[in-house]
Design an enzyme around this catalytic site. Structure first.
Site, mmCIF file in Angstrom:
data_model
loop_
_atom_site.group_PDB
_atom_site.id
_atom_site.type_symbol
_atom_site.label_atom_id
_atom_site.label_comp_id
_atom_site.label_asym_id
_atom_site.label_seq_id
_atom_site.Cartn_x
_atom_site.Cartn_y
_atom_site.Cartn_z
ATOM 1 N N LYS A 78 22.337 61.791 2.126
ATOM 2 C CA LYS A 78 21.570 62.958 2.542
ATOM 3 C C LYS A 78 20.265 63.115 1.424
ATOM 4 O O LYS A 78 19.320 63.559 1.617
ATOM 5 C CB LYS A 78 22.476 64.092 2.485
ATOM 6 N N ASP A 125 21.672 72.103 8.975
ATOM 7 C CA ASP A 125 22.956 72.677 8.477
ATOM 8 C C ASP A 125 22.733 74.175 8.465
ATOM 9 O O ASP A 125 23.744 74.931 9.064
ATOM 10 C CB ASP A 125 23.538 72.241 7.245
#
Ligand code: NAP
Length: 281
Positions: A67, A104
């Site tokens: 990520k 997210d």
């Protein structure tokens, strides 16, 4: 027309539920596309990301451990990616450059507000963990005008850095770090978030002494497997509203889907696919 390819890169990825929800959505909207899992070794990452167009890959989700490292490959980053320092959604643009988002935070917020009917504005929040997911959530909550955020992480430096960022970006939010679990003021909190991995193993303890939990708090555990962690079980017994992280997974995936396809995500189809996936875990 050629089938479009989307997918998840990470290492490992084999237990991911994302293909279930995305492929169900593609089928529902009759989009000629497939979502695949790409288990990429670190030494393969560079070549993989440079050959996306040749492989007809149009978009990717990114998970541990890539990520952060994918940021080097992005020509454009969303404001969330800049705040968090990590991306979970990539898109190959027309002239083959890569753009990155982090869905997210919006995923968490959509679940919180649409399904759990919790309005974070002017609320007091306690966040356990200061890693990638916590940063995404805290940024989103800052944007919603929460009154106070208190962060605890085993790695105090991480918690301090996150709180510094909150203070810089959201000066009206009362942000602070505590150096022990006992220092958390849970009795006056409206929302408690577990953004640590503690609870994933059946034998894991709850980080919170259940005696401080109360009926006016929403306890949100990002973990969805197991569906009820010890923290959630004890919070429920104390009369609190509780939620696991499956809804966050759903809405972050839905946002990625919308970025890639430009279509409204068929939420209930995706939810059904995820719930079936969880039952089969
Ligand atoms: P991460 O970047 O590794 O962050 C986790 C943080 O928790 C780390 O800073 C870690 O500190 C800290 N921590 C570990 N044990 C702790 C303890 N006993 N007390 C206090 N802090 C502790 O991981 P992440 O990507 O943010 O993910 C966190 C959790 O959220 C995972 O369970 C993940 O599966 C879940 N998640 C769910 C969703 C969803 O859609 N539902 C999305 C993303 C993540 P150290 O680095 O020092 O260990």
């Amino acid at each position: 027309m050629k089938e479009l390819i989307f997918g998840l890169i990470g290492n490992p990825v084999k237990h991911s539920l994302s293909p279930l929800m995305h492929n169900a959505a593609f089928r529902q909207l009759k989009i000629n596309a497939e979502y695949r899992l790409f288990d990429i070794q670190p030494q393969e990452l560079n070549n993989f990301l440079h050959s996306l167009s040749e492989k007809d890959i149009r978009g990717l989700n990114v998970t541990i451990p890539y990520k952060e490292v994918v940021l080097e490959y992005l020509k454009w980053q969303s404001s969330e990616v800049k705040f968090i320092g990590a991306a979970n959604t990539l898109m190959v643009k027309e002239d083959k450059y890569l753009a990155g988002w982090n869905t997210d935070g919006v995923g968490f917020h959509a679940h919180l507000t649409k399904d759990l009917k919790f309005n974070p504005s002017a609320k007091r929040v306690v966040c356990l963990g200061a890693g990638g997911a916590a940063k995404a959530i805290v940024n989103q909550l800052g944007n919603c005008g929460v009154k106070a955020i208190c962060v605890y992480d085993l790695d105090q430096d991480k918690a301090l850095k996150l709180v510094e960022k909150i203070k810089e970006h959201f000066p009206s939010c009362d942000a602070k770090v505590v150096d022990s679990l006992q220092g958390l003021d849970i009795k006056n909190a409206d929302l408690l978030i577990n953004a640590t991995p503690i609870g994933m193993k059946q034998t894991d303890p709850s980080l919170i002494d259940s005696r401080v939990l109360h009926p006016k708090i929403l306890v949100y555990d990002l973990i969805y497997n197991p569906p009820i962690t010890r923290l959630l079980k004890e919070a429920k017994e104390r009369g609190a509203q509780v939620s696991n992280g499956l809804g966050m997974l759903l809405y972050q995936g839905a946002r990625s889907f919308e970025l890639w396809t430009g279509e409204r995500a068929p939420i209930e189809i995706m939810r059904g696919a995820l719930e079936e996936g969880v039952r089969n875990l």
